[in-house]
Design a protein around this motif. Structure first.
Motif, PDB file in Angstrom:
ATOM      1  N   UNK A  18     -40.939 -63.292  39.596  1.00  0.00           N
ATOM      2  CA  UNK A  18     -41.802 -63.751  38.513  1.00  0.00           C
ATOM      3  C   UNK A  18     -42.785 -64.785  39.045  1.00  0.00           C
ATOM      4  N   UNK A  73     -43.572 -61.087  35.115  1.00  0.00           N
ATOM      5  CA  UNK A  73     -42.885 -60.288  36.117  1.00  0.00           C
ATOM      6  C   UNK A  73     -43.910 -59.613  37.020  1.00  0.00           C
ATOM      7  N   UNK A  94     -40.369 -67.259  41.066  1.00  0.00           N
ATOM      8  CA  UNK A  94     -38.916 -67.217  40.908  1.00  0.00           C
ATOM      9  C   UNK A  94     -38.395 -65.814  41.214  1.00  0.00           C
ATOM     10  N   UNK A 130     -27.233 -62.104  35.006  1.00  0.00           N
ATOM     11  CA  UNK A 130     -28.545 -62.258  35.623  1.00  0.00           C
ATOM     12  C   UNK A 130     -28.623 -63.642  36.257  1.00  0.00           C
ATOM     13  N   UNK A 154     -33.317 -66.906  27.563  1.00  0.00           N
ATOM     14  CA  UNK A 154     -33.450 -67.597  28.836  1.00  0.00           C
ATOM     15  C   UNK A 154     -33.907 -69.018  28.529  1.00  0.00           C
ATOM     16  N   UNK A 179     -35.267 -72.919  30.233  1.00  0.00           N
ATOM     17  CA  UNK A 179     -35.847 -73.553  31.405  1.00  0.00           C
ATOM     18  C   UNK A 179     -35.936 -75.051  31.169  1.00  0.00           C
ATOM     19  N   UNK A 194     -37.639 -77.417  36.042  1.00  0.00           N
ATOM     20  CA  UNK A 194     -36.641 -76.639  36.767  1.00  0.00           C
ATOM     21  C   UNK A 194     -36.868 -75.140  36.574  1.00  0.00           C
ATOM     22  N   UNK A 195     -36.078 -74.357  37.273  1.00  0.00           N
ATOM     23  CA  UNK A 195     -36.193 -72.917  37.177  1.00  0.00           C
ATOM     24  C   UNK A 195     -35.507 -72.355  35.947  1.00  0.00           C
ATOM     25  N   UNK A 196     -35.772 -71.097  35.634  1.00  0.00           N
ATOM     26  CA  UNK A 196     -35.138 -70.465  34.478  1.00  0.00           C
ATOM     27  C   UNK A 196     -33.636 -70.303  34.677  1.00  0.00           C
ATOM     28  N   UNK A 234     -30.667 -67.845  32.896  1.00  0.00           N
ATOM     29  CA  UNK A 234     -30.316 -66.787  31.949  1.00  0.00           C
ATOM     30  C   UNK A 234     -29.159 -67.240  31.078  1.00  0.00           C
ATOM     31  N   UNK A 287     -27.600 -61.656  27.155  1.00  0.00           N
ATOM     32  CA  UNK A 287     -28.255 -60.470  26.597  1.00  0.00           C
ATOM     33  C   UNK A 287     -27.441 -59.940  25.437  1.00  0.00           C
ATOM     34  N   UNK A 334     -22.852 -62.804  28.526  1.00  0.00           N
ATOM     35  CA  UNK A 334     -23.233 -64.207  28.590  1.00  0.00           C
ATOM     36  C   UNK A 334     -23.143 -64.746  30.007  1.00  0.00           C
ATOM     37  N   UNK A 354     -21.681 -66.942  32.591  1.00  0.00           N
ATOM     38  CA  UNK A 354     -20.313 -67.499  32.629  1.00  0.00           C
ATOM     39  C   UNK A 354     -20.280 -69.019  32.461  1.00  0.00           C
ATOM     40  N   UNK A 409     -30.300 -54.614  32.261  1.00  0.00           N
ATOM     41  CA  UNK A 409     -31.187 -55.523  31.519  1.00  0.00           C
ATOM     42  C   UNK A 409     -31.453 -56.828  32.258  1.00  0.00           C
ATOM     43  N   UNK A 410     -32.311 -56.772  33.278  1.00  0.00           N
ATOM     44  CA  UNK A 410     -32.581 -57.982  34.047  1.00  0.00           C
ATOM     45  C   UNK A 410     -34.065 -58.224  34.323  1.00  0.00           C
ATOM     46  N   UNK A 411     -34.906 -57.207  34.151  1.00  0.00           N
ATOM     47  CA  UNK A 411     -36.336 -57.331  34.473  1.00  0.00           C
ATOM     48  C   UNK A 411     -37.116 -57.585  33.185  1.00  0.00           C
ATOM     49  N   UNK A 412     -37.352 -58.848  32.905  1.00  0.00           N
ATOM     50  CA  UNK A 412     -37.933 -59.267  31.628  1.00  0.00           C
ATOM     51  C   UNK A 412     -39.459 -59.207  31.686  1.00  0.00           C
ATOM     52  N   UNK A 426     -42.060 -61.920  27.005  1.00  0.00           N
ATOM     53  CA  UNK A 426     -41.464 -63.222  26.731  1.00  0.00           C
ATOM     54  C   UNK A 426     -42.103 -63.815  25.479  1.00  0.00           C
ATOM     55  N   UNK A 427     -41.314 -64.568  24.732  1.00  0.00           N
ATOM     56  CA  UNK A 427     -41.880 -65.350  23.654  1.00  0.00           C
ATOM     57  C   UNK A 427     -42.618 -66.554  24.218  1.00  0.00           C
TER      58      UNK A 427
END
Lengths: 110, 123
Positions: A38, A48, A89, A99, B38, B40, B44-46, B48, B51, B60, B62, B107-110, B113-114
Motif C-alpha cells: 500500500x 493498494x 506498507x 492479516x 483496520x 492506525x 504508526x502503521x495500520x 488489522x 474481517x 479477529x 489474535x 480477504x487481505x487485499x483492501x 477504504x472509508x
C-alpha cells in the motif's frame, strides 16, 4: 503475531530505482503468495498498489513491481518521481487466516 | 460506486466500549465477500482488527480477539465494530475497508477504504 519488518526509510533521486524489503516468517509471508503493498500519502487512506506479490490493480503505474523470496517480499519503484514520496506498507495473509501489516517505510525523493 | 463511511463517537473514556458503524453505499453488503476493520494509531502503521462475512462469521486479530466483536445488519447495509475495555493505546484512526474478492478470495487485499474515524481514548 508480530508486525512484518520494513526499513524505516528509503530515499532516492528522481529517475532512480529503490527497493523496500518486507520480512516475515515461515508462517506468514513464507507459505503463500498473499502479499500486498500500500501507498499512503499524508492525511489519506492507504491505496493498494500490489496484491498477490506482483499483481498491480488497474490504474496503478507499472513503475511499481513486487517480488518474494522465502520469507521476504520486496517492492521496487522504478523511475522514481516526486509523487512517489509517501509511506509504504506491506501486508500479508497468514496461515492462521489473519492479516498482518508491516511497520511502514517512508520514501523520500531527494 | 462502492463507498464506505464510518460513524461513531470520537471520544471514549478509558475502560469503556468503543463502538463504530460502517455504512456501505452503492453496493450490497450481501455480495458474498468479507468486510474489514483496520486501525492506525497516530504516526504508526495500520493494524488489522478483523474481517466479517455477511453471514456473520468473523476472523479477529489474535492480539485483540478477547476485546473485539464485529457484527452485521444486512437490512441496513451496515457492519459494526465493538472494542471493550479501551485504553489510551486504542487511540487511532479506525477505518472500514473492503478486501477485493476479485484480487484474491483470501480477504487481505483492501482496495476500498472509508475516510476513517479518529477515536481518542481519554478521560
Amino acid at each position: 503475531q508480530s508486525a512484518l519488518t520494513q526499513p524505516a526509510s528509503v530515499s532516492g533521486s528522481p529517475g532512480q530505482s529503490i527497493t523496500i524489503s518486507c520480512t516475515g516468517t515461515s508462517s506468514d509471508i513464507g507459505p503463500h503468495n498473499y502479499v500486498s503493498w500500500y501507498q499512503q500519502h499524508p492525511g489519506q487512506a492507504p491505496k493498494i498498489i500490489i496484491f498477490d506479490v506482483n499483481n498491480r490493480p488497474s490504474g496503478v503505474s507499472n513503475r511499481f513491481s513486487g517480488f518474494k523470496s522465502g520469507n521476504t517480499a520486496s517492492l521496487t519503484i522504478s523511475g522514481l518521481q516526486a509523487e512517489d514520496e509517501a509511506d509504504y506498507y506491506c501486508s500479508c495473509y497468514t496461515s492462521w487466516t489473519t492479516v498482518l501489516f508491516g511497520g511502514g517505510t517512508k520514501v523520500t525523493v531527494l | 460506486q462502492l463507498q464506505l463511511q464510518e460513524s461513531g463517537p470520537g471520544l471514549v473514556k478509558p475502560s469503556d466500549t468503543l463502538s463504530l458503524t460502517c455504512t456501505v453505499s452503492g453496493y450490497s453488503i450481501n455480495s458474498g465477500h468479507y468486510w474489514g476493520w483496520i486501525r492506525q494509531p497516530p504516526g504508526k502503521g495500520p493494524e488489522w482488527i478483523g474481517n466479517i462475512y455477511p453471514s456473520g462469521s468473523t476472523y479477529y486479530n489474535p492480539s485483540l480477539k478477547s476485546r473485539v466483536t464485529m457484527s452485521v445488519d444486512r437490512s441496513k447495509n451496515q457492519f459494526f465494530l465493538h472494542l471493550t475495555s479501551v485504553t489510551a493505546a486504542d487511540t487511532a484512526v479506525y477505518t472500514c475497508a473492503r478486501p477485493n474478492p476479485d484480487y484474491n478470495t483470501r480477504p487481505y487485499a483492501f482496495d476500498i477504504w472509508g475516510q476513517g474515524a479518529l477515536v481518542t481514548v481519554s478521560s
